[in-house]
Design a protein around this motif. Structure first.
Motif, PDB file in Angstrom:
ATOM      1  N   LYS A  65       0.834  -1.215   0.000  1.00 37.79           N
ATOM      2  CA  LYS A  65       0.000   0.000   0.000  1.00 37.79           C
ATOM      3  C   LYS A  65       0.865   1.260   0.000  1.00 37.79           C
ATOM      4  O   LYS A  65       0.606   2.235  -0.715  1.00 37.79           O
ATOM      5  CB  LYS A  65      -0.910  -0.016   1.221  1.00 37.79           C
ATOM      6  CG  LYS A  65      -1.887   1.153   1.241  1.00 37.79           C
ATOM      7  CD  LYS A  65      -2.806   1.051   2.434  1.00 37.79           C
ATOM      8  CE  LYS A  65      -3.776   2.222   2.457  1.00 37.79           C
ATOM      9  NZ  LYS A  65      -4.680   2.201   3.598  1.00 37.79           N
ATOM     10  N   ASP A 114       0.955   4.026  -2.732  1.00 37.41           N
ATOM     11  CA  ASP A 114       0.715   5.464  -2.466  1.00 37.41           C
ATOM     12  C   ASP A 114       1.891   6.321  -2.938  1.00 37.41           C
ATOM     13  O   ASP A 114       1.700   7.410  -3.503  1.00 37.41           O
ATOM     14  CB  ASP A 114       0.489   5.672  -0.965  1.00 37.41           C
ATOM     15  CG  ASP A 114      -0.822   5.024  -0.500  1.00 37.41           C
ATOM     16  OD1 ASP A 114      -1.699   4.767  -1.376  1.00 37.41           O
ATOM     17  OD2 ASP A 114      -0.980   4.829   0.722  1.00 37.41           O
ATOM     18  N   THR A 172       1.799   6.603  -6.608  1.00 39.36           N
ATOM     19  CA  THR A 172       0.750   7.556  -7.032  1.00 39.36           C
ATOM     20  C   THR A 172       1.195   8.996  -6.806  1.00 39.36           C
ATOM     21  O   THR A 172       1.014   9.868  -7.665  1.00 39.36           O
ATOM     22  CB  THR A 172      -0.544   7.259  -6.258  1.00 39.36           C
ATOM     23  OG1 THR A 172      -0.921   5.893  -6.475  1.00 39.36           O
ATOM     24  CG2 THR A 172      -1.658   8.174  -6.739  1.00 39.36           C
TER      25      THR A 172
END
Length: 518
Positions: free
Chosen positions: A40, A44, A47
């Motif tokens: 995750k 993130d 992104t």
């Protein structure tokens, strides 16, 4: 017992194995959870990095677009300037080429004109030769036909022309007489003016002294002061010679300048009334009196122009008119003389159908050159003309001032009126005027000669020019220099000036230290 121990051991082994299995399961769960969290975080971060990359790309694109726009703008501006320069250069080239073409064409035209003129001159010369031949032939034929020679024919022709000229002259004379009748009014004005110019007025004796009356002779001692310090201070401050003699209750003030005499008289009057007479007080009173006289001069000038109905006069000219009150014109007070001339001019101009205000203005100002602020070699008429022109007076007034002693040509009709009224108010014999002007010029030259030396503060010619008092600055001139300066001035006067009798040169040097106790 053994069975019990075996059972316990089995139980322990089973417990330990079961704990390890449970621990392994828990550890596997945590590892999986950590792996999910790591994925995750990585997702993130990826992104965020993508977003940041996009933002930076956008910013870079905007900056690039902005820089490109500025660059394009500069390129366009430079291109525009280059185009303008090229356009101007082309225009200049075209203009130069056009001028060269015009010059070439003009040169060709001039050559053609020159050739044409030469041909015409040749033709004219040929025709002149032919004409002379024809004229000679014509004269011979006329002499043969008339039976007269050329000289006889000329005599008859001259007689005929003389009779014709007499007839025409009579006709022209009659026309002149008729024209003179039409101008009779104007000619009558000139005749009146010329008649008035022969009029002369009574003249009084001009004086250069003023008598100052005292209440008692005791005041003379105060005015003289210890060792004559007070009287020397008064003479140095005012430039007036004080004569204290045996005349009861009177002191004589002698100076060629009436304004100086008036300042000295008023200063003495104040000093005597105050009672405190000493050099410092004398200088203070003289300075105050000088300022008061300046104010009084301005007030007299303003009152004079108001009484005469003259408007729009420059303030400096008003001040000069006020100064006339303290000047004499060959026995007459200069202001009274100018007022009288102004009134006469106004009356005469009104009688002749001219502008009385303009004539009155010129009459009042005709002698302003007699009260200059600075010395000049010009006559008072020419100096007054320059002053009037400087302060914006009417050209007719300017010309009348300069022409009232025939030093410039009269260009306006009011000029002879001013001259006539000046003669009526106070006739000036030429010889005496010459002597008075020379005397005043000698006095002024005497003072200016001393003022030309360095360190000289003031210089006054007193006793009708028989003594020159020179006041020097104590900081610049020593006692030894004072003796040298007095000798040099006396030698220069002796070599450069012409004067009757002898001239005493007195150099005054005084050091003063002044402090104020508070």
């Amino acid at each position: 017992m053994i069975m019990t121990i075996v059972g316990i051991l089995v139980a322990l082994v089973v417990g330990i194995f079961g704990g390890k299995v449970l621990f392994a399961k828990n550890t596997q769960g945590r590892i999986e959870e950590a792996e999910q969290q790591a994925k995750k975080i990585v997702s993130d971060a990826t992104t965020a990095a993508e977003n940041m990359k996009k933002e930076k790309l956008l910013e870079a694109k905007e900056k690039f677009v902005q820089l490109k726009a500025e660059h394009d703008k500069e390129v366009l501006e430079k291109n525009r300037r280059v185009n303008d320069t090229e356009s101007r250069i082309k225009q200049k080239e075209q203009s130069i080429n056009q001028k060269l073409e015009n010059l070439d064409k003009q040169a060709k035209d001039n050559d053609a004109i020159k050739e044409n003129l030469n041909r015409q001159i040749e033709v004219v010369n040929l025709k002149r030769t032919e004409l002379e031949k024809h004229q000679e032939e014509h004269i011979r034929r006329l002499e043969k036909i008339a039976g007269l020679t050329a000289e006889e024919a000329k005599s008859q022709l001259v007689e005929s022309l003389r009779q014709e000229a007499q007839t025409r002259a009579l006709a022209i004379q009659q026309e002149i007489i008729d024209d003179a009748k039409q101008r009779a009014n104007k000619e009558a004005r000139k005749i009146i003016i010329q008649s008035i110019q022969r009029t002369a007025a009574e003249q009084a004796i001009e004086n250069s002294i003023t008598v100052f009356n005292l209440e008692s002779d005791e005041i003379k001692g105060q005015i003289i002061g210890r060792e004559g310090r007070n009287i020397r201070a008064i003479e140095a401050a005012t430039g007036v010679d004080l004569i204290v003699d045996d005349t009861p209750e009177a002191i004589v003030l002698s100076s060629f300048d009436p304004l100086r005499r008036e300042i000295a008289r008023l200063s003495l009057q104040r000093l005597v009334a105050d009672g405190r007479i000493h050099p410092a007080r004398i200088e203070e009173i003289v300075e105050k009196t000088r300022k008061q006289i300046e104010e009084q001069v301005m007030e007299i000038g303003e009152r004079t122009v108001i009484e005469l109905g003259i408007h729009g006069l420059h303030k400096e000219l008003v001040r000069i008119v006020g100064k006339m009150r303290f000047r004499s014109s060959y026995g007459q007070n200069l202001l009274m003389h100018s007022r009288e001339v102004a009134n006469l001019c106004g009356i005469m101009a009104a009688e002749l159908g001219m502008n009385p205000k303009l004539a009155k203005r010129a009459g009042l100002l005709h002698d302003i050159g007699k009260v200059p602020d600075e010395e000049t070699e010009l006559s008072h008429a020419l100096l007054g003309m320059k002053l009037a022109e400087k302060y914006g007076e009417n050209p007719a007034v300017v010309n009348a001032i300069g022409a009232h002693h025939d030093e410039v040509e009269m260009q306006y009709v009011i000029a002879p009126i001013i001259q006539a009224c000046d003669a009526i108010s106070g006739a000036r014999p030429g010889a005496r005027r010459e002597i008075m002007q020379q005397y005043l010029q000698r006095i002024k030259d005497l003072e200016n000669l001393a003022l030309a030396y360095p360190g000289v503060e003031k210089a006054y010619a007193i006793q009708a020019g028989r003594e020159l008092r020179v006041i020097v600055e104590a900081d610049k001139v020593t006692d030894v220099d004072s003796d040298k300066l007095s000798f040099e001035i006396a030698q220069k006067i002796q070599t450069e000036m012409t004067y009757p009798g002898q001239i005493k040169v007195t150099v005054i040097r005084e050091k003063r230290a002044v402090n104020v106790a508070r």
